[in-house]
Design an enzyme around this catalytic site. Sequence first.
Site, PDB file in Angstrom:
ATOM      1  N   GLU A 150       0.291   4.582  -8.548  1.00 42.83           N
ATOM      2  CA  GLU A 150       0.784   5.922  -8.889  1.00 42.83           C
ATOM      3  C   GLU A 150       1.345   6.022 -10.303  1.00 42.83           C
ATOM      4  OE1 GLU A 150       3.360   7.327  -5.747  1.00 42.83           O
ATOM      5  OE2 GLU A 150       1.638   7.759  -4.467  1.00 42.83           O
ATOM      6  N   GLU A 308      -3.471   6.714   0.460  1.00 46.19           N
ATOM      7  CA  GLU A 308      -2.218   6.649   1.215  1.00 46.19           C
ATOM      8  C   GLU A 308      -1.929   7.995   1.865  1.00 46.19           C
ATOM      9  OE1 GLU A 308       1.283   5.736  -1.030  1.00 46.19           O
ATOM     10  OE2 GLU A 308       0.317   4.116  -2.131  1.00 46.19           O
TER      11      GLU A 308
HETATM   12  C1  GAL Z   1       3.958   6.465  -2.338  1.00 44.44           C
HETATM   13  C2  GAL Z   1       3.916   5.047  -2.879  1.00 44.44           C
HETATM   14  C3  GAL Z   1       4.018   4.025  -1.757  1.00 44.44           C
HETATM   15  C4  GAL Z   1       5.154   4.375  -0.831  1.00 44.44           C
HETATM   16  C5  GAL Z   1       4.951   5.788  -0.329  1.00 44.44           C
HETATM   17  C6  GAL Z   1       6.010   6.215   0.646  1.00 44.44           C
HETATM   18  O1  GAL Z   1       4.197   7.393  -3.323  1.00 44.44           O
HETATM   19  O2  GAL Z   1       2.721   4.824  -3.584  1.00 44.44           O
HETATM   20  O3  GAL Z   1       4.197   2.730  -2.305  1.00 44.44           O
HETATM   21  O4  GAL Z   1       6.360   4.286  -1.512  1.00 44.44           O
HETATM   22  O5  GAL Z   1       4.962   6.673  -1.413  1.00 44.44           O
HETATM   23  O6  GAL Z   1       5.749   7.500   1.142  1.00 44.44           O
END
Ligand code: GAL
Length: 673
Positions: A150, A308
Amino acid sequence: MYPERPAGLAFGGDYNPEQWPREVLEEDAALMREAGVNLVSLGMFSWALMEPAEGRYDFGWLDEILDRLHAAGVAVDLATPTAAPPAWFVAAHPDVLPVTREGVRIGFGGRQSACSSAPAFREATARLVRALGEHYRDHPAVAMWHVHNEYGAPLGECYCEHSVAAWRGWLRATYQDISALNDAWGTTFWGQTYTDWSQIDAPRFNHTVVNPAQRLDYARFSDGQHREHYALQRDILRELTPHLPVTTNFAGTVNCKSTDLWQWARELDVVANDHYLRAEQPDNHIDLAMSADLARSVAGGAPWMLMEHSAGAVNWQPRNLAKRPGEMRRNSLAHVARGSDSVLFFQWRASRFGAEKFHSGLVPHAGTDSGQWREVVRLGADLRRLAGVRGSRVRAEVALVWDWESYWALELDWRPSVDLSFRERMDAFYEALWREHVTVDFVHPSADISGYRVVVAPSAYLLTEAGAKNLHRYVEAGGHLLVSYFSGIVDEHDAIHPGPHPGALRELLGLSVEEFHPLRQDETVPLTAEPGTEDLRGRIWSERVRPAGAVTVRAFAAGPDAGHPAFTRHDLGAGTAWYLSTAPTGGRALRDLLGQVLDRAGVSRPRGLPEHLELVRRGRHVFLINHGDEPVTVEGVTGVSVFDGERCDGRVTVAAGAVTVVEETPRPEGERA
Ligand code: GAL
């Protein structure tokens, strides 16, 4: 280049085995098999373990994990761990710690704690990535590379000494001549003329407003610095493993403002996006759909990866609502419907310690005797049945113009109203189209838009000559363009286009604006009614439009512009340009106005469907996602239901909260629902 493995749709997520003892890792392999997990992202935050001291690499622990995953049939999306530089590195190079606009140097103890411009960080990155790439170049588990995590979140811009040095270099390369910079930034205003590059600072915090052109360039520069840091890694990995795709995960296409994803997409082999629901927001699946459509659009329509999302609650919102039964399935399949070839999660197993211990995982703290785990196993089975979707495309007839530069520029200080917001308008138009069951693409203003029946520009405040010409050509050739207020106002340096507003669009829209009349907070103004339509009111904005070729479709009925146009139409060449000078409010207001444009352009949409039934076509598959509490029967769908193998002949019923995917039987054109 899309990853070859796993075949079918990828299912899994971030795997952080370094947090767990060996017995748990053995159990993980068995559970992954049970759920059908076939891809995990590994090593994202493991720099401290991979390189415990400068130049001393230890991949032994990771070898074991990769071997175990490979034996379990799980492919690996191997991460470079640069989003978490280790304590020893930061202690040795405290100058890598980023500095905020307010001048605060952040400390160690979180993550993303190095500035993308810092030379020591770039050198250490290159060394580590080469060592990692050389070590794993032939490992059969590795299916792709995942660079960093990110970029741009949470800190898009850094104001440290290294950033300022790089910024001056960037300005020299961009403008060559300091007088060109002075012209572009309009430095005669407030006496800011520069006579040497060394006088130029980052647009750091100031007790008044900093030159907006300087800030806009700093946003471009900062984003570019992250891209350079990414490309440094990608180039090493491409050299070592030309057969493996390289990506980085976007911090949510719709929610990360600092990254210009049109530019980023060109640097990636495959687009990867993260999306988290805003738990308390009603109908937050619309934001999800928007994120997925934007990810597909920046991928150029090609399949992309959902890198994710969450199985249940996150831990970083004010109130972290759990997902309701069936919601994770709806969310996952909505991403697939809109072009993702993967359903990946943060993270595999909920952590026992650290900042994210209250964040859900595929394996929750409650263990496998839980509703959540049963949903995970079911989702794995669903995705196997959907393998045939892989690689197929979503087609849209309508596009929304989305330009990050315009987003940045509009939200700088001292605009005519604090209520002018890129996202507010974008969300409003997207939502109206979503509720009309219209699938949309997003486009850059200079992109080839000739294939769309309708193009909407909800917030194109910054519009270059090239962008405006492109829109003009589109309309002349027969396109239908709808532009919302405060668009076409400034050029790429945030300077107002000469003459009356909207300078870049006057001719195309067949009108000019004599004066802006922003409305008070919560003030609304009525528009003239059309027989049979709902009462229509506008909020946020009103302005004095002077038609010059455009015809008035609706006028303001009261307020500062009573009797003057609010919604206009301009027939130009073979097409039509529409303009809307307010934010319609209440009920179906915006949908009704949009509907006129869609109808005239011949955009078909399914009739009689309840709003909460999401319908998306991807290749031969039609996805029907019921976000409501009642079953819905959808007419006009013929084929085989993928999950239960049942045939449907012209109609299918989707249970409350359920998802049905029908592989349609090819039929002659014109018979579609
Ligand atoms: C994302 C991040 C992950 C984790 C996740 C939690 O933004 O890439 O590593 O922290 O949020 O929701």
